[in-house]
Design a protein around this motif. Structure first.
Motif, short mmCIF file in Angstrom:
data_model
loop_
_atom_site.label_atom_id
_atom_site.label_comp_id
_atom_site.label_asym_id
_atom_site.label_seq_id
_atom_site.Cartn_x
_atom_site.Cartn_y
_atom_site.Cartn_z
N ARG A 97 0.83 -1.20 0.00
CA ARG A 97 0.00 0.00 0.00
C ARG A 97 0.87 1.26 0.00
O ARG A 97 0.59 2.22 -0.72
CB ARG A 97 -0.93 0.00 1.21
N ALA A 98 1.93 1.26 0.78
CA ALA A 98 2.84 2.41 0.82
C ALA A 98 3.54 2.61 -0.52
O ALA A 98 3.75 3.73 -0.96
CB ALA A 98 3.87 2.24 1.93
N HIS A 99 3.87 1.51 -1.17
CA HIS A 99 4.52 1.57 -2.47
C HIS A 99 3.63 2.25 -3.51
O HIS A 99 4.12 3.02 -4.35
CB HIS A 99 4.90 0.16 -2.94
N GLU A 100 2.34 1.98 -3.45
CA GLU A 100 1.40 2.53 -4.42
C GLU A 100 0.87 3.90 -4.03
O GLU A 100 0.15 4.53 -4.79
CB GLU A 100 0.23 1.56 -4.60
N SER A 101 1.22 4.38 -2.85
CA SER A 101 0.65 5.61 -2.32
C SER A 101 1.73 6.69 -2.21
O SER A 101 2.91 6.41 -2.13
CB SER A 101 0.07 5.34 -0.93
N SER A 102 1.28 7.92 -2.19
CA SER A 102 2.21 9.02 -1.96
C SER A 102 1.94 9.67 -0.60
O SER A 102 2.48 10.72 -0.30
CB SER A 102 2.09 10.05 -3.08
N HIS A 103 1.11 9.04 0.21
CA HIS A 103 0.74 9.58 1.51
C HIS A 103 1.73 9.13 2.59
O HIS A 103 2.05 7.94 2.68
CB HIS A 103 -0.67 9.14 1.91
N GLY A 104 2.16 10.06 3.39
CA GLY A 104 3.06 9.75 4.49
C GLY A 104 2.43 8.82 5.50
O GLY A 104 3.12 8.05 6.15
N ASP A 105 1.10 8.90 5.64
CA ASP A 105 0.41 8.02 6.60
C ASP A 105 0.59 6.56 6.22
O ASP A 105 0.75 5.70 7.10
CB ASP A 105 -1.08 8.35 6.65
N ASP A 106 0.56 6.26 4.94
CA ASP A 106 0.72 4.88 4.50
C ASP A 106 2.14 4.38 4.76
O ASP A 106 2.35 3.23 5.12
CB ASP A 106 0.36 4.73 3.02
#
Length: 144
Positions: A97-106
């Motif tokens: 999920r973090a890999h596909e996201s640009s959100h720091g929360d992820d």
């Protein structure tokens, strides 16, 4: 130990505290050598400094080690393996999920999940090392 020394404001005050408690001759130079790693802190040093302040961070750290060891000895490798599988699955999901996201929360969530996955691995490792070192399961296997 450096944070404990901050309580006293200077090395002289810490040395005076240790000397007063045990009747010894601690001095600023001795404290400086202990801070730099040239000399080791003694249990007596820790006791004197903690008691003078009425706070016990080193004692609590040592007690936590014993509590963690007791917890490790009371569990089982089967439950460790189950917990490792669960936590690793959650960590993998969070990483993707973090890999596909640009959100720091992820990204933060992925880091937290990795930390949660490491804990049961450390527990299992400690239990296994205990078996090699003649711990409870190691003694049972040797008796068979």
């Amino acid at each position: 130990m450096r944070s404990i020394l901050d309580w006293f404001g200077c090395y002289d005050a810490a040395a005076d505290c240790i000397a007063a408690r045990w009747g010894g001759s601690a001095n600023k130079a001795t404290i400086s050598k202990k801070v730099s790693g040239l000399l080791d802190w003694t249990v007596a040093d820790v006791i004197a400094l903690e008691d003078a302040r009425g706070q016990y961070p080193v004692t609590r750290l040592l007690a936590r080690r014993v509590e963690e060891q007791d917890e490790v000895l009371s569990g089982s490798l089967l439950s460790d393996g189950s917990e490792i599988a669960k936590e690793c699955g959650e960590a993998i999901h969070a990483i993707l999920r973090a890999h596909e996201s640009s959100h720091g929360d992820d990204v933060a969530r992925a880091i937290a999940e990795l930390d949660e996955a490491l804990a049961p691995m450390r527990t299992a490792r400690t239990r296994l090392v205990g078996m090699l070192d003649g711990g409870p399961r190691g003694r049972m296997a040797a008796a068979e």
